[in-house]
Design an enzyme around this catalytic site. Sequence first.
Site, short mmCIF file in Angstrom:
data_model
loop_
_atom_site.label_atom_id
_atom_site.label_comp_id
_atom_site.label_asym_id
_atom_site.label_seq_id
_atom_site.Cartn_x
_atom_site.Cartn_y
_atom_site.Cartn_z
N MET A 1 0.86 -1.19 0.00
CA MET A 1 0.00 0.00 0.00
C MET A 1 0.89 1.24 0.00
O MET A 1 1.07 1.88 -1.02
CB MET A 1 -0.93 -0.01 1.20
N CYS A 2 1.48 1.59 1.12
CA CYS A 2 2.46 2.68 1.25
C CYS A 2 1.86 4.05 0.88
O CYS A 2 0.89 4.15 0.15
CB CYS A 2 3.70 2.43 0.42
N GLY A 3 2.48 5.09 1.39
CA GLY A 3 2.07 6.45 1.06
C GLY A 3 3.29 7.27 0.72
O GLY A 3 4.35 7.13 1.34
N ARG B 1 -1.48 4.33 5.66
CA ARG B 1 -1.04 3.62 4.46
C ARG B 1 0.26 2.85 4.69
O ARG B 1 0.64 2.02 3.85
CB ARG B 1 -0.84 4.61 3.31
#
Length: 313
Positions: free
Chosen positions: A1-3, A30
Amino acid sequence: MCGIAGIIHRNRTSDIGTEMTSMLRSLKHRGPDSTGFAIYGKPAAEDDVHVLRFKVAEQEDLDKGSHIYELIAKRRAEVEESMNKFGIKMEKIEEPTPYAVRCYIRGGKDLEKLARRIEEIEGVEILSLGRALELVKDLGDADVVSEQYDLGGFQGTHGIGHTRMATESDVDIRSAHPYWAFPYHDISVVHNGQITNYWIMRRELERKKHRFLSNCDSELLAVYTAHNLENGVSLEDSMRRSIEEIDGVFTYLIATKDQLGMAKDTMAAKPMVLYENDDFVALASEEIAIRSVVPHEIDTTDPYDEEVRVWQA
């Protein structure tokens, strides 16, 4: 996911440390595993002065007993010995954590050889070495990392950041974003997605004598860009080439000493929201991060597939 998030101010400095902390705080959901900042300050007046950040252990190593502190001291001594051999002086040394060091270094003609020598020391990793770039990354959310490394009030022109959800690699500092690369263009990158021809491109760059420190596919983007810039390619052209030459699903932000760039792949599946006015540009995986640094009502846009944008500080 990560941001991922980034901000760049035009023709002025700002409290980049606080702004990036606010944006990454908004993206905590995230990626709760680690947080990273690449922030760009004003270079020193002297051309032979660089800012060096390095670590001599992982955060989790501190739980392994008192002997780890002896090992940390040994590694620190080896770093200083290496610098002495290259005729380089360490100045204004700071230690925000027992395992992380920030300092100014003065002198020396071949910083790449120095960096490679330092990274031969077991357990030591250079996080950044440049005229403007300072790269900070650690386990924890944006507030934890920002407070630990005293980033509030950091004055600069631009920065990028990342909140990480570990999927294919370890939860440690080495696997956290951002990444930087030789040869010293103050390059940093944050990335959301997956590069499917990573190993093919990595081997090609390694044959050209580029170094990789992790097995994270995102590091490839930093090394790839450094190679292109070193060979006279502009940042914008390099990012356009990446869409043709790098396979996968990706959105990434890349920064140099005075530019911020964004690129999306042909599918444009990974999110990115953009806000731009006459004074600055802000980008993030979600609009909430941009609104955290803009106090008034705004209109944002979503970059389209294969879009490349570059902004100047």
